[in-house]
Design a protein around this motif. Structure first.
Motif, PDB file in Angstrom:
ATOM      1  N   ALA A 146      53.687  32.022 -40.941  1.00 32.34           N
ATOM      2  CA  ALA A 146      54.400  33.287 -40.821  1.00 32.34           C
ATOM      3  C   ALA A 146      53.708  34.132 -39.768  1.00 32.34           C
ATOM      4  CB  ALA A 146      54.400  34.027 -42.154  1.00 32.34           C
ATOM      5  N   VAL A 147      54.470  35.019 -39.160  1.00 32.14           N
ATOM      6  CA  VAL A 147      53.884  35.949 -38.193  1.00 32.14           C
ATOM      7  C   VAL A 147      54.513  37.315 -38.423  1.00 32.14           C
ATOM      8  CG1 VAL A 147      55.565  35.296 -36.396  1.00 32.14           C
ATOM      9  CG2 VAL A 147      53.407  36.376 -35.744  1.00 32.14           C
ATOM     10  N   SER A 148      53.666  38.334 -38.546  1.00 34.74           N
ATOM     11  CA  SER A 148      54.183  39.685 -38.756  1.00 34.74           C
ATOM     12  C   SER A 148      54.366  40.372 -37.403  1.00 34.74           C
ATOM     13  CB  SER A 148      53.210  40.489 -39.616  1.00 34.74           C
ATOM     14  OG  SER A 148      52.001  40.721 -38.918  1.00 34.74           O
ATOM     15  N   LEU A 149      55.421  41.163 -37.299  1.00 33.95           N
ATOM     16  CA  LEU A 149      55.682  41.899 -36.059  1.00 33.95           C
ATOM     17  C   LEU A 149      56.007  43.352 -36.387  1.00 33.95           C
ATOM     18  CD1 LEU A 149      58.044  39.384 -34.157  1.00 33.95           C
ATOM     19  CD2 LEU A 149      55.571  39.627 -33.896  1.00 33.95           C
ATOM     20  N   THR A 150      55.376  44.277 -35.664  1.00 29.30           N
ATOM     21  CA  THR A 150      55.775  45.679 -35.787  1.00 29.30           C
ATOM     22  C   THR A 150      57.153  45.839 -35.144  1.00 29.30           C
ATOM     23  OG1 THR A 150      54.846  46.280 -33.639  1.00 29.30           O
ATOM     24  CG2 THR A 150      53.363  46.425 -35.529  1.00 29.30           C
TER      25      THR A 150
ATOM     26  N   TYR B 175      57.928  47.544 -32.637  1.00 28.80           N
ATOM     27  CA  TYR B 175      57.740  47.397 -31.196  1.00 28.80           C
ATOM     28  C   TYR B 175      57.650  45.930 -30.798  1.00 28.80           C
ATOM     29  CZ  TYR B 175      54.826  46.745 -27.090  1.00 28.80           C
ATOM     30  OH  TYR B 175      54.306  46.296 -25.911  1.00 28.80           O
ATOM     31  N   GLN B 176      56.821  45.171 -31.525  1.00 30.14           N
ATOM     32  CA  GLN B 176      56.649  43.754 -31.180  1.00 30.14           C
ATOM     33  C   GLN B 176      57.937  42.960 -31.374  1.00 30.14           C
ATOM     34  OE1 GLN B 176      53.296  42.973 -33.812  1.00 30.14           O
ATOM     35  NE2 GLN B 176      51.876  42.924 -32.098  1.00 30.14           N
TER      36      GLN B 176
ATOM     37  N   ARG C 241      61.004  37.780 -28.515  1.00 26.93           N
ATOM     38  CA  ARG C 241      59.792  37.392 -29.237  1.00 26.93           C
ATOM     39  C   ARG C 241      60.132  36.765 -30.595  1.00 26.93           C
ATOM     40  NH1 ARG C 241      54.176  39.192 -30.205  1.00 26.93           N
ATOM     41  NH2 ARG C 241      53.487  37.609 -31.670  1.00 26.93           N
TER      42      ARG C 241
ATOM     43  N   GLU D 130      59.219  32.894 -31.872  1.00 26.93           N
ATOM     44  CA  GLU D 130      58.487  32.556 -33.092  1.00 26.93           C
ATOM     45  C   GLU D 130      59.340  31.643 -33.979  1.00 26.93           C
ATOM     46  OE1 GLU D 130      55.435  33.262 -33.289  1.00 26.93           O
ATOM     47  OE2 GLU D 130      55.049  35.052 -32.098  1.00 26.93           O
TER      48      GLU D 130
ATOM     49  N   MET E  79      60.152  51.602 -31.037  1.00 24.22           N
ATOM     50  CA  MET E  79      59.418  52.343 -30.019  1.00 24.22           C
ATOM     51  C   MET E  79      60.403  52.870 -28.981  1.00 24.22           C
ATOM     52  SD  MET E  79      55.928  51.150 -28.082  1.00 24.22           S
ATOM     53  CE  MET E  79      54.687  51.486 -29.326  1.00 24.22           C
TER      54      MET E  79
END
Lengths: 402, 402
Positions: B92-96, B98-99, B120, B124, B139
């Motif tokens: 798993a990958v967390s993204l804000t 913005y990301q 992005r 992923e 953002m």
């Protein structure tokens, strides 16, 4: 106009009332005609609480996600401090590490700052704003959030000061400055008005953790004047700068001690080129930081190698050492985690022969046995029994600050 | 491969145990062969606690800094959920925000998403990762962190689903789906298997706040199928889609009630063009949301205008109304915050004449006086006395779901 960078640690902003206090101090610096950049850590125990939360979710959190989690701590601090400054009628703007232009490498949880683009910070200063920056964090070139490791807010402050060519970087903490010894155990310890980067570096790495060694290194490399002072009073603090103190009549600036020490001895290491490199490269690869290393006189093509690690690293180190012992065909190893390190630090030592001898004499007079000795140009460190550490610091302080 | 976006609200991830539950559910969706994107809110009461913290620092926090503060809540959630998923052996990958490529306008605390660049997230997903995105935030083009306002995580999920052309957007909440009435007060209420966007919109804005109206609007505009279901059980939930339900034998899909209503009446408003525009533009400028507006028959060049606002806005509205009354030379105004709104909603109404009449009959039989009426193509709402709201909902449910 002078630029001042002020850094406040977690204990200085642990609750809303303390945050308002810090805001008043920041505004005073602004009112004195400075352009002010403030770097803050997470409030109080926030970082520990977040780490605890992570371990309640999983026993093995990925370091990328730890960084995602921990950076919220500083983000909360900057928002609240900016609000408190605004409340006082001064314009403030909070910036995350990323927004402040701080780029790091990809080593999550222990990233290094590789670049700072201070453009945004400058713009905000030009608009007469107080800029509040999240310490301890930055972003990689691929857009990942990374932390600088514990104490990284000091590094953020110094690096920002360097990139802004600031006139001063003030590190606010819960002590008045750097003392000749830990004032909690040596009531006669006195605050130093001035200390050199090199002396500060030795003291920091010796356990007198007023400032992170990496931050001091950064300050030294970029000639950033540091002022270490308390956020709870108006004391002058200790200035850390380029030149060794010349005014001082003491060859020694301070006596430090460190209880977070364990020693490991490897017996009968074969005397072959590259053996030491083998041992310590293996330990480094396992992320074990080795501090002192002693190698005795070679006898019968064999000798003993003794070194120290932090007690936290000991458990991780022992299986590695066991493996090494087999590989290099040493005869065995021992360890002891009930030791302490006492040190004297002073740029004046270089020109004062006999300082080390006086140290050994003072310890001997107290019946304290020295187990290991390590020296540098401005430092002598001895490993002794843990139980005797406080007595040793007292004796050394009495010896060098008569 | 199917793409599924799952959104979990704060109550679904309120503690580490619940976070691990959600992780298991996410992994199940992945194991069924879906590509999974998860959007989460802040844990439990985190947002309220952060707001409380802000008000302990200052009585008037700037909205930019509130956003800087609040977005940490979702950032904590994504880090912890990603850790919990990793723990289960899935990457798993967390993204804000913005990301995750979410760009908003500059309206802090109530920003709107202006663009999503899903590059992005796609990358992923292509690497077979589960992507965990922070809801409620994005953002601005100038690099400022902004929040979408309360309930904004629903909007994040739907907008991401739209930009990824996802096959389904699942909204996990603490109820099983959309009911014909609030099951807490109408035990006979039944869960709907299907409801149209328009019906959902009316129900949402009528106080049956299972989903934020903005999120439903977004889903409607981009034809994103929504599935509303509980994170605490395996019930099927309610699907929200394009077409009005044709299977249903009921012209009415649900009975909604809303106690968060206050009504304001302005008396003897001069009958001039532009007067209504004047009144409601002034209220809008003060950020007061007006819901129902009733204007009666003009007599003697004057008439009364009655409208409703939320009770929270009443205090803010009254001085504005007082000013308006003077400006337009009305004779005065009154208000009442002890009223409620009951509504029937159903796409079937369009083809079933007499539904409104049946509603009024059912209320009259219970002796409930109707103070205001407002209708749309698929909805009839009545303002009644607050004390009679529950009796009214019971009577309406019995009338339309025999």
């Amino acid at each position: 106009m002078r630029i001042v960078v002020q850094k406040f640690g977690g204990s200085s902003i642990a609750d809303p009332e303390l945050i308002r206090n810090v805001a008043r101090r920041v505004v005073r610096a602004k009112q004195k005609g400075n352009r002010v950049v403030v770097v803050v850590s997470a409030m109080g125990d926030t970082t520990d609480e977040l780490i605890d939360l992570a371990y309640r979710v999983t026993a093995s959190p990925h370091s990328r996600e730890i960084d995602m989690l921990l950076t919220t701590g500083e983000q909360i601090s900057i928002a609240l401090l900016a609000m408190a400054i605004n409340e006082l009628g001064h314009e403030a703007v909070s910036l995350t590490g990323y927004q402040a232009g701080i780029t790091t490498d990809h080593a999550h949880m222990q990233a290094r700052i590789v670049n700072i683009d201070p453009e945004r910070v400058r713009q905000e200063l030009d608009q007469d704003k107080i800029v509040v920056v999240a310490g301890f964090q930055g972003m990689t070139v691929t857009g990942e959030i990374a932390t600088l490791g514990r104490g990284g807010s000091d590094t953020t402050a110094v690096a920002l000061a360097a990139s802004l060519k600031a006139d001063l970087c003030e590190i606010y903490t819960d002590v008045d400055g750097v003392y000749t010894a830990d004032p909690r155990i040596i009531p006669k310890a006195v605050k130093l008005n001035y200390i050199s980067y090199d002396e500060m570096l030795e003291l920091a790495s010796l356990g007198a953790l007023v400032l992170q060694p990496r931050a001091v290194e950064f300050a030294k490399n970029y000639s950033v004047p540091l002022l270490i002072r308390s956020s709870f009073n108006e004391c002058e603090g200790t200035l850390v700068g380029e030149v060794a103190s010349v005014e001082s009549c003491h060859p020694v600036s301070g006596v430090a001690h460190d209880l977070n020490v364990a020693k490991i001895g490897i017996f009968d290491v074969p005397d072959r080129p590259g053996i030491a490199r083998n041992i310590f490269r293996t330990l480094a690869r396992e992320q074990i930081n080795v501090d002192m290393i002693i190698q005795g006189w070679v006898r019968d093509d064999r000798n003993d190698i003794v070194f120290t690690v932090t007690r936290g690293d000991l458990e991780k180190a022992l299986p590695v050492v066991e493996r090494i012992v087999k590989e290099i065909e040493a005869s065995g190893f021992v360890y002891n985690d009930r030791v302490a390190k006492v040190s004297i630090v002073g740029a004046g030592m270089i020109t004062n022969p006999g300082v080390a001898a006086n140290m050994f004499k003072a310890l001997a007079e107290q019946g304290i046995n020295i187990e290991m000795i390590s020296t540098s140009e401005i430092k002598v460190s001895c490993i002794i029994e843990e139980d005797q550490a406080i007595k040793a610091v007292g004796a050394l302080h009495a010896e060098f600050f008569k």
